[in-house]
Motif scaffolding. Sequence first.
Motif, short mmCIF file in Angstrom:
data_model
loop_
_atom_site.label_atom_id
_atom_site.label_comp_id
_atom_site.label_asym_id
_atom_site.label_seq_id
_atom_site.Cartn_x
_atom_site.Cartn_y
_atom_site.Cartn_z
N LEU A 14 13.36 79.93 114.85
CA LEU A 14 12.54 78.34 114.58
C LEU A 14 11.65 78.25 113.25
CD1 LEU A 14 12.35 76.30 117.40
CD2 LEU A 14 14.28 76.09 115.84
N ILE A 15 10.81 79.55 113.43
CA ILE A 15 9.98 79.75 112.66
C ILE A 15 10.37 80.58 111.86
CG2 ILE A 15 7.60 81.49 112.23
CD1 ILE A 15 7.00 80.92 115.22
N ARG A 26 7.13 70.48 118.09
CA ARG A 26 8.74 70.93 117.71
C ARG A 26 9.51 71.96 117.86
NH1 ARG A 26 9.14 69.60 111.02
NH2 ARG A 26 10.94 69.04 112.32
N ILE A 27 8.12 72.96 117.51
CA ILE A 27 9.42 73.76 118.56
C ILE A 27 10.06 73.60 120.21
CG2 ILE A 27 8.60 76.55 119.17
CD1 ILE A 27 6.75 76.90 116.89
N ALA A 35 4.72 71.76 124.56
CA ALA A 35 3.79 72.49 123.35
C ALA A 35 3.08 73.15 124.38
CB ALA A 35 3.65 71.23 123.27
N SER A 36 2.87 73.55 125.03
CA SER A 36 1.01 74.15 125.67
C SER A 36 2.00 75.12 126.40
CB SER A 36 0.63 73.05 127.09
OG SER A 36 0.03 74.27 127.91
N ASP A 158 14.03 69.29 109.37
CA ASP A 158 13.18 70.26 109.45
C ASP A 158 14.04 71.07 110.06
OD1 ASP A 158 9.67 69.27 108.60
OD2 ASP A 158 11.60 69.33 107.35
N ILE A 159 14.30 70.93 111.23
CA ILE A 159 15.15 72.00 111.94
C ILE A 159 16.68 71.41 112.44
CG2 ILE A 159 13.31 72.74 113.51
CD1 ILE A 159 13.98 70.53 115.91
N SER A 160 17.05 70.63 110.78
CA SER A 160 18.22 70.20 110.85
C SER A 160 19.67 71.05 111.30
CB SER A 160 18.57 69.25 109.56
OG SER A 160 18.83 70.11 109.11
#
Length: 169
Positions: A14-15, A26-27, A35-36, A158-160
């Motif tokens: 992803l990055i 988002r990740i 997220a944590s 963005d991650i389409s």
Amino acid sequence: MDTKFSSAIHTLILISEAREPMNSDRIASSVGTNASYIRKLTSLMKKRGIIDSRKGVAGFSLSRSADSITLLDIYLAVTDADGVRIFDIHRNPNDVCIVGANIEPVLSEAFRSMEEEVERALSSRTLQDCIDDMAMRVDWPRSADERLKALRQDDGVDISYCHRKGAGK
């Protein structure tokens, strides 16, 4: 079995492929976790020089090219280890028993040999190999430049590319 390794590879893809730096929320949405947990993984990867982040700027970026990051680099980062450790040996065998007295050296040698094979396999594959495999499965353009061009033309999120035809096959 722990899922840190696969979650870390997912995160790094992803990055690497996102148009803009991806933040942990988002990740996490893509990985299917919180997220944590992603922040813990990214902290370990940053410590090992795989990703960068900057204070005051949301998101992460690769600290070096995807073709120079091996799966072994990623594994060692997220396990916070110096080598591959897959198998453990029970600690209290009965030394009076012939099997108990000899099980540790027998298994240690066999297990270390197998772990060394895994290390060699992990060091021979890169993050770029995973990205290329992903590209073939989801009909991404083959080269990184073509993928970036396609992503820039996409008016979606963005991650389409996570939602393109063929994703998840």
